[in-house]
Every structure is written in structure tokens, then in C-alpha cells.
Design a protein around this motif. Structure first.
Motif, PDB file in Angstrom:
ATOM      1  N   GLY A 169       0.893  -1.214   0.159  1.00  0.00           N
ATOM      2  CA  GLY A 169      -0.027  -0.040   0.027  1.00  0.00           C
ATOM      3  C   GLY A 169       0.803   1.392   0.074  1.00  0.00           C
ATOM      4  N   GLY A 170       1.453   1.537   0.945  1.00  0.00           N
ATOM      5  CA  GLY A 170       2.444   2.659   1.083  1.00  0.00           C
ATOM      6  C   GLY A 170       3.347   3.005   0.025  1.00  0.00           C
ATOM      7  N   LEU A 171       3.940   1.642  -0.341  1.00  0.00           N
ATOM      8  CA  LEU A 171       5.053   1.842  -1.467  1.00  0.00           C
ATOM      9  C   LEU A 171       4.447   2.105  -2.834  1.00  0.00           C
ATOM     10  N   SER A 172       3.195   1.563  -3.143  1.00  0.00           N
ATOM     11  CA  SER A 172       2.509   1.562  -4.301  1.00  0.00           C
ATOM     12  C   SER A 172       1.896   3.011  -4.783  1.00  0.00           C
TER      13      SER A 172
ATOM     14  N   ILE B 241      10.891   2.024   4.620  1.00  0.00           N
ATOM     15  CA  ILE B 241       9.555   1.975   4.402  1.00  0.00           C
ATOM     16  C   ILE B 241       8.939   3.362   4.253  1.00  0.00           C
ATOM     17  N   ILE B 242       8.080   3.701   3.187  1.00  0.00           N
ATOM     18  CA  ILE B 242       7.611   4.983   2.742  1.00  0.00           C
ATOM     19  C   ILE B 242       6.096   4.573   3.040  1.00  0.00           C
ATOM     20  N   CYS B 243       5.518   5.917   3.639  1.00  0.00           N
ATOM     21  CA  CYS B 243       3.933   5.989   3.682  1.00  0.00           C
ATOM     22  C   CYS B 243       3.511   6.996   2.929  1.00  0.00           C
ATOM     23  N   LEU B 244       2.238   7.141   2.828  1.00  0.00           N
ATOM     24  CA  LEU B 244       1.868   8.191   2.049  1.00  0.00           C
ATOM     25  C   LEU B 244       0.719   8.865   3.071  1.00  0.00           C
ATOM     26  N   ALA B 245       0.889  10.284   3.491  1.00  0.00           N
ATOM     27  CA  ALA B 245       0.166  10.731   4.370  1.00  0.00           C
ATOM     28  C   ALA B 245      -0.831  11.852   3.896  1.00  0.00           C
ATOM     29  N   ILE B 246      -2.085  11.674   3.595  1.00  0.00           N
ATOM     30  CA  ILE B 246      -3.158  12.641   2.980  1.00  0.00           C
ATOM     31  C   ILE B 246      -3.999  12.793   3.860  1.00  0.00           C
ATOM     32  N   THR B 247      -4.563  11.825   4.687  1.00  0.00           N
ATOM     33  CA  THR B 247      -6.044  11.908   5.451  1.00  0.00           C
ATOM     34  C   THR B 247      -5.516  12.967   6.625  1.00  0.00           C
ATOM     35  N   GLU B 248      -6.719  13.632   6.902  1.00  0.00           N
ATOM     36  CA  GLU B 248      -6.679  14.712   7.885  1.00  0.00           C
ATOM     37  C   GLU B 248      -7.599  14.829   8.933  1.00  0.00           C
ATOM     38  N   PRO B 249      -7.612  15.222  10.009  1.00  0.00           N
ATOM     39  CA  PRO B 249      -9.011  15.066  10.948  1.00  0.00           C
ATOM     40  C   PRO B 249     -10.261  15.891  10.534  1.00  0.00           C
ATOM     41  N   GLN B 250      -9.794  16.966   9.711  1.00  0.00           N
ATOM     42  CA  GLN B 250     -10.971  17.817   9.329  1.00  0.00           C
ATOM     43  C   GLN B 250     -11.389  17.555   7.982  1.00  0.00           C
ATOM     44  N   ALA B 251     -10.675  17.128   6.881  1.00  0.00           N
ATOM     45  CA  ALA B 251     -10.742  17.156   5.601  1.00  0.00           C
ATOM     46  C   ALA B 251     -10.738  15.540   5.443  1.00  0.00           C
ATOM     47  N   GLY B 252     -10.493  14.841   6.115  1.00  0.00           N
ATOM     48  CA  GLY B 252     -10.567  13.276   5.628  1.00  0.00           C
ATOM     49  C   GLY B 252      -9.595  13.019   4.722  1.00  0.00           C
TER      50      GLY B 252
ATOM     51  N   ASP C 205      -2.087   7.373   8.243  1.00  0.00           N
ATOM     52  CA  ASP C 205      -1.068   7.325   7.212  1.00  0.00           C
ATOM     53  C   ASP C 205      -0.829   5.868   7.042  1.00  0.00           C
ATOM     54  N   TYR C 206      -0.768   5.195   5.665  1.00  0.00           N
ATOM     55  CA  TYR C 206      -0.577   3.905   5.505  1.00  0.00           C
ATOM     56  C   TYR C 206       1.003   3.480   5.856  1.00  0.00           C
ATOM     57  N   LYS C 207       1.079   2.146   6.590  1.00  0.00           N
ATOM     58  CA  LYS C 207       2.361   1.632   6.926  1.00  0.00           C
ATOM     59  C   LYS C 207       3.054   2.531   7.938  1.00  0.00           C
ATOM     60  N   ARG C 208       2.252   3.187   9.056  1.00  0.00           N
ATOM     61  CA  ARG C 208       2.932   4.055  10.010  1.00  0.00           C
ATOM     62  C   ARG C 208       3.409   3.195  11.030  1.00  0.00           C
TER      63      ARG C 208
ATOM     64  N   PHE D 144       7.936   9.740   5.458  1.00  0.00           N
ATOM     65  CA  PHE D 144       6.556   9.910   5.208  1.00  0.00           C
ATOM     66  C   PHE D 144       6.633  11.006   3.897  1.00  0.00           C
ATOM     67  N   HIS D 145       5.702  10.639   3.086  1.00  0.00           N
ATOM     68  CA  HIS D 145       5.254  11.464   1.754  1.00  0.00           C
ATOM     69  C   HIS D 145       4.017  11.996   2.126  1.00  0.00           C
TER      70      HIS D 145
END
Length: 319
Positions: A236-239, A267-278, A306-309, A315-316
Motif C-alpha cells: 500500500g504505502g510503496l505503491s 519503508i515509505i508511507c503516504l500521508a493524506i488523510t486529515e482530521p478535518q478533511a478526511g 497514514d499507510y504503513k505508519r 513520510f510522503h
């Protein structure tokens, strides 16, 4: 046909490329028919070289089917004495080599051999390339990748997947093993990233042969382990975290990040989701501001999920 055939002789014809069966005391060579069987070839192969009367009567209108197909397939009657006629062993064997299905004037690749070890051979219940259907997209390289992937998953993942689910974490060594097996770099989209990690690919195929369908096979085989957590943890995080860097990152950033992530060292993870905006990317509030000297970015905001946290190194973060 008057030829007498013993049960012992029928028993010798018990495989996909050479298949005889007995129905109500008569012997049929169904080798050429097996791939057209409406119930799939697997149900026929279960009774190859045997008396299939019981199974046949259970699922068919006997008189109708025998009248429709029998005359073309019957080769003799079951008996205990050998006929003086020459053996049909050679004349009725059908080569297991590939055949070509045509659609109009176009011929496409038919898959043979290893495909039979995959799926249940149920029509429309498996990918059609498992069942000899013509295809523009799959060839022997995809069979080789699937065979190697299945071996890896059954050896390195399935025996441990329950324990990993219970502990909510797969070991970091799994990523390195996946790289060494030529798997991990195959899930970042596009061509095989030879410039970062060389040309070793699962299944022993060439970088020039690798395509999106090989990537699909890698993902689907890992999914067979039955754990969404392990699937997302590995891929997940890598892809989704690394491809933007590979496509849009600076040369400095690519050199610093890409190879180590593909090798399972980082190990890389993608950080998009936020408490306010989802995950509504258009309404993210996290921001990155360039410092007055133009040398650095200062990032402020909040991220969650964030995936793979569980053991991330990089962190991306989407700002």
C-alpha cells in the motif's frame, strides 16, 4: 464401434492431453472435447481414465448428450479381452501443445501447460486465461510470474499470516525478502525500474517483458494469503507513496529515496488523510511554506491514518 478396450488400457489415458472415460460400458476419447466442456475441464479430469457413469448421470440428460456428442467421441466398448484390432493408444492421443483460436482473421495467444495449476477450472469463475481462452494480454511470462509468486506467498506469507494479523504487524524482513525475490519493485506502476535496482524480476522474466499485467498478478497472488492488512502493509504505502517521487521528484530526492524503498530498506508511507478533511484532497489544510532564504520548507498541519505508519521511515506528506 466394435473394438473392445480393457479398463486397464483406459486407465492409461488419464491426463489433459490424453483423456478417455467410460460411460455405461462404452469408452469415449474426450481429449479434444475437454476444453469445451460447459462445466470446465477440472470436473472431467477428475474421472479421466475411469468409469464416469455415476458422475455423468448425475449432471446430464444422458440420452440427449450421448446422442449429440457420442458418435464423434466413442472409440469402443469396455471388455476384458483384447481385440485383434491395432491399439488406439497412438492414434487417439492428442498433443498437449497449444492450439490457435481465431476470431475472424486474427489469431491470438493460447496458454498451455502451467495454467492448469491455477484456479478451479470453473467457467467464468476464474480468469479466462487459465482456461485456454485466446488473449491479447497474457503469455508465458505471466505464467512464470504467477508460478513464482504463488511459491513465494505459500512459503513466506501464508504460514505466518494469522500471527501477523493478530500482532497487527508483519516483520520488516518480509520487505527485504520480497525485494530479493524480485517482487517489491514490481508494484510502483509503469516499466520495471531497472535504473534503481537492476533487472532481477520474479519469474525470471526480462525488464522489457514486464507490464501492468505482471503487476496485477503480483498483487492478486499476495491477496491470496487472505489478509488485507498484510496486502496493504506490503504494497500500500510503496505503491501510492513512491510513484509521485519517481515521476516528479528532483534528482536529489530520487537518489536519496527511491532505491532504498524498492529494496525494502526504507519503508515509505503516504500521508493524506486529515482530521478535518478526511481524504478530500481539495480541502487539505496542511501546508508547506518555503523559508525566506529559499532553502527549506516548513510543514505545519495534522495527518492521521497514514499507510504503513507502524514502522515508517519516510513520510510522503500531501500539502
Amino acid at each position: 464401434m466394435s473394438r473392445t478396450i480393457t479398463a486397464e488400457e483406459v486407465a492409461q489415458h488419464n491426463k489433459e492431453g490424453d483423456c478417455w472415460i467410460i460411460i455405461k460400458g462404452e469408452v469415449y476419447n474426450v481429449t479434444k472435447f475437454i476444453s469445451e466442456h460447459p462445466g470446465g475441464k477440472k470436473v472431467v479430469l477428475k474421472v479421466a481414465g475411469k468409469d464416469a457413469t455415476k458422475e455423468f448421470e448425475k449432471f446430464h440428460n444422458v440420452a440427449q448428450i450421448i446422442n449429440q456428442y457420442g458418435p464423434k467421441l466413442i472409440i469402443g466398448k469396455l471388455g476384458t479381452s483384447n481385440s485383434s484390432e491395432p491399439s488406439h493408444n497412438e492414434s487417439n492421443k492428442t498433443s498437449s501443445a497449444s492450439t490457435t483460436h481465431s476470431s475472424g482473421n486474427n489469431s491470438h495467444t493460447d496458454l498451455v501447460g502451467e495454467r492448469s495449476e491455477f484456479g478451479q477450472q470453473v467457467p467464468y469463475g476464474d480468469p479466462t486465461w487459465y482456461q485456454s481462452w485466446s488473449t491479447l494480454y497474457y503469455n508465458d511470462t505471466h505464467q512464470r510470474v504467477r508460478s513464482a509468486m504463488r511459491e513465494f506467498v505459500e512459503r513466506e506469507i501464508i504460514p505466518y499470516v494469522h500471527a501477523w494479523d493478530e500482532s497487527k504487524q508483519a516483520p520488516k524482513e518480509l520487505y527485504k525478502k520480497a525485494f530479493e525475490a524480485g517482487i517489491l519493485p514490481g508494484i510502483v506502476g509503469g516499466k520495471w525500474p531497472t535504473e534503481y535496482i537492476g533487472d532481477h524480476i520474479v519469474g525470471g522474466i526480462k525488464p522489457s517483458e514486464f507490464d501492468e499485467f505482471h503487476e496485477l498478478i503480483i498483487i492478486s497472488e499476495i491477496a491470496r494469503a487472505g489478509s488485507g492488512g498484510v496486502l496493504w502493509g506490503m504494497l500500500g504505502g510503496l505503491s501510492i507513496g513512491l510513484p509521485p517521487i519517481m515521476l516528479f521528484g528532483s534528482d536529489y530526492l530520487k537518489k536519496k529515496v527511491v532505491a532504498d524503498c524498492l529494496r525494502g530498506k526504507e519503508i515509505i508511507c503516504l500521508a493524506i488523510t486529515e482530521p478535518q478533511a478526511g481524504s478530500d484532497v481539495a480541502n487539505l489544510t496542511t501546508e508547506a511554506k518555503l523559508t525566506p532564504d529559499g532553502k527549506h520548507y516548513i510543514v505545519n498541519g495534522e495527518k492521521k491514518m497514514d499507510y504503513k505508519r507502524s514502522f515508517r521511515d519516510i513520510f510522503h506528506s500531501c500539502c
